[in-house]
Design a protein around this motif. Sequence first.
Motif, PDB file in Angstrom:
ATOM      1  N   ALA A  90      72.230 -16.932 -46.353  1.00 29.33           N
ATOM      2  CA  ALA A  90      71.532 -15.650 -46.356  1.00 29.33           C
ATOM      3  C   ALA A  90      70.140 -15.799 -45.745  1.00 29.33           C
ATOM      4  O   ALA A  90      69.504 -16.857 -45.832  1.00 29.33           O
TER       5      ALA A  90
ATOM      6  N   LEU B  39      64.041 -11.727 -42.763  1.00 29.52           N
ATOM      7  CA  LEU B  39      64.400 -10.310 -42.776  1.00 29.52           C
ATOM      8  C   LEU B  39      63.237  -9.462 -42.276  1.00 29.52           C
ATOM      9  O   LEU B  39      63.415  -8.534 -41.483  1.00 29.52           O
TER      10      LEU B  39
ATOM     11  N   ARG C 245      75.082 -14.466 -44.675  1.00 24.68           N
ATOM     12  CA  ARG C 245      74.343 -14.123 -43.469  1.00 24.68           C
ATOM     13  C   ARG C 245      74.726 -12.717 -43.004  1.00 24.68           C
ATOM     14  O   ARG C 245      73.863 -11.906 -42.637  1.00 24.68           O
TER      15      ARG C 245
ATOM     16  N   SER D  41      73.140 -10.147 -45.190  1.00 28.82           N
ATOM     17  CA  SER D  41      71.719 -10.008 -44.870  1.00 28.82           C
ATOM     18  C   SER D  41      71.512  -9.104 -43.667  1.00 28.82           C
ATOM     19  O   SER D  41      70.610  -8.257 -43.653  1.00 28.82           O
TER      20      SER D  41
ATOM     21  N   LYS E 111      71.848  -5.452 -44.364  1.00 29.59           N
ATOM     22  CA  LYS E 111      70.634  -4.872 -44.950  1.00 29.59           C
ATOM     23  C   LYS E 111      69.662  -4.417 -43.863  1.00 29.59           C
ATOM     24  O   LYS E 111      68.834  -3.528 -44.108  1.00 29.59           O
TER      25      LYS E 111
END
Length: 313
Positions: free
Chosen positions: A251, A257, A286, A289, A292
């Motif tokens: 992640a 991010l 991953r 993530s 998102k």
Amino acid sequence: MSKIRPFRNADLPRLVDLWVRHASAYTAAPEISVSMFEQAVLARNFFNPATLLVAEIDGYVHAWCHWIGLPDADEVILAAVCYSPEGGAAIAAPLLEEAESRILAAGAKRIVAGPLRDRDCGYAGLAPIGHGAGVPEADSRLTSLLRNAGYDDHHAVERLRVSTAPYRLPVSREALQLGRTTRIQSQRVIPDDPRHASAMSHLDVERHQLVDHRSGAELAEIELWTSDPEVQVMMPSDAILDFTPVATDGALDPPHLFLIGSLLRTLANRRIFHVETAVDRDHEDRIESLRKLHFQLAEPGIRMEKLLDETSP
């Protein structure tokens, strides 16, 4: 009468025509020209015409395939296999057998099919390859050809894509904190390895880093590949997000991010409206993530492989 022979310069327009027609069977017709294909692949200093075979029927090219050997490795990448809807299927299998025979004679023991997160072949950014996700699952003609020839599915790859117009950075406590305590610094880089530098010479490689204001410590780093404005093999409105600088495949942490989201927010002003990347399907953290960050799944692919021995065709 059929014939298999090495590439000649005069074959180039037909190669591009077959590339477009083959891809059109499973996706939107790629918008590429002869000059784009030449600049992406044939103009590389490691391109060897002997590793691009064409198959003729009655003097007319109906299929072609191209493989690329890797330095100091006993494997090759089968970068492309294209054949026409009429007549090409009949000669595609013999063409692949001839390619495998020549690959084995050259000393390679393993073939991997389809560029993946391509930094070696020159196909990166060329429609519909993009970042490279192996062999597209939707390309049933090619996957069937390879499986019938003894290729095994090695692992699945997800191609993800996000629109930057409009783009809103996801709000979180970590993002608000990082927005106050960090800065982003960017630079263009040229790969140190001559092979990578040549394969990606039609792309601009940007390295973006998130740095802590106080300590100067680097918190996150990623690369963005954009189209060279003078060459434009890849559409100028597209870009590729590359995770090579990221240490793990898990992640993405809050600094990464924030860095990626902040970068995406600026790209529409640069007239870059789509960004894609490729992630192994089993790297579920991953992928989550990236979801998102509003990335969506696009065309999935499969990395396929075949081990060669003296009994291979």
